[in-house]
Design a protein around this motif. Sequence first.
Motif, short mmCIF file in Angstrom:
data_model
loop_
_atom_site.label_atom_id
_atom_site.label_comp_id
_atom_site.label_asym_id
_atom_site.label_seq_id
_atom_site.Cartn_x
_atom_site.Cartn_y
_atom_site.Cartn_z
N GLN A 66 0.66 -0.99 0.20
CA GLN A 66 0.05 0.17 0.25
C GLN A 66 0.96 1.16 0.25
N LYS A 67 2.19 1.13 0.68
CA LYS A 67 2.69 2.24 0.35
C LYS A 67 3.19 2.56 -0.66
N LEU A 68 4.22 1.72 -0.40
CA LEU A 68 5.17 1.66 -2.48
C LEU A 68 3.68 2.33 -3.44
N LYS A 69 2.43 1.79 -3.50
CA LYS A 69 1.40 2.36 -4.36
C LYS A 69 1.17 3.14 -3.86
N LEU A 85 3.95 9.58 -7.41
CA LEU A 85 4.88 10.68 -8.32
C LEU A 85 4.56 10.99 -9.75
N GLN A 86 3.93 10.13 -10.06
CA GLN A 86 3.12 10.16 -10.98
C GLN A 86 2.50 11.34 -11.55
N LEU A 87 1.83 11.46 -9.99
CA LEU A 87 0.21 12.99 -10.15
C LEU A 87 1.53 14.26 -10.10
N LEU A 142 9.21 9.37 -2.21
CA LEU A 142 10.02 8.43 -2.42
C LEU A 142 11.88 8.73 -2.77
N PRO A 143 12.45 8.77 -1.44
CA PRO A 143 13.88 8.79 -2.13
C PRO A 143 14.34 7.95 -3.13
N PRO A 144 14.71 7.84 -4.37
CA PRO A 144 15.25 6.80 -5.21
C PRO A 144 16.45 5.93 -4.66
N SER A 145 16.33 5.22 -4.56
CA SER A 145 17.12 3.72 -4.20
C SER A 145 18.58 3.88 -4.68
N SER A 146 18.23 3.70 -6.37
CA SER A 146 19.11 3.30 -7.73
C SER A 146 19.96 4.91 -7.54
N TYR A 196 13.87 4.69 -9.75
CA TYR A 196 12.70 4.85 -9.01
C TYR A 196 12.35 2.83 -9.97
N VAL A 197 13.71 2.05 -10.91
CA VAL A 197 12.92 0.81 -11.24
C VAL A 197 12.86 -0.07 -10.03
N ARG A 198 13.93 0.19 -9.15
CA ARG A 198 13.94 -0.99 -7.70
C ARG A 198 12.32 -0.86 -7.42
N GLU A 199 12.07 0.63 -7.13
CA GLU A 199 10.84 0.68 -6.51
C GLU A 199 9.91 -0.04 -6.89
N LEU A 200 9.51 0.07 -8.13
CA LEU A 200 8.83 -0.04 -9.95
C LEU A 200 8.49 -1.70 -9.42
N VAL A 201 9.83 -2.07 -9.78
CA VAL A 201 9.57 -3.79 -9.71
C VAL A 201 9.15 -4.25 -8.55
N ARG A 202 10.00 -3.22 -6.91
CA ARG A 202 9.62 -4.06 -6.12
C ARG A 202 7.45 -4.17 -5.49
N LEU A 203 7.05 -3.08 -6.26
CA LEU A 203 5.87 -2.97 -6.05
C LEU A 203 5.30 -3.84 -6.78
#
Length: 122
Positions: free
Chosen positions: A40-43, A49-51, A70-74, A81-88
């Motif tokens: 839910q948090k990542l969603k 981010l989209q907005l 969302l601070p990027p971890s990349s 945000y690739v890692r975050e999107l994959v995790r989501l």
Amino acid sequence: MVLGLGVSERAGLAGLTVGGAVAALGGLLWGARELRAEYQKLKWQTRGLQLVTQSELTDDEKERLRRLILPPSSTGLDVLYVRELVRLNVLEHAAESLGTPLALTLLGVVASTGASVWSLWA
């Protein structure tokens, strides 16, 4: 083996059996809750981010807001945000397929605990 046990020994073993079941059930439910909370948090963060990306703010303001949401971890060589999107996506698939296995596991723990406690007095 059961015939040699006294009532207090049986009660102690029954308590340990039930305690083990409660710990197992608690761990399963806690893990499912944590998975859902992270999903839910990542969603919500990716929706934010989209907005921001679709807004009419300047690029500097967009970048500042994205890093607050969302601070990027990349690293510098990765796409942001690739890692975050994959995790989501992984969490989404895990959450969708978690219901039936979780229910069967809970049922199995309850049934085996009941059988173990019952066998102490049988």
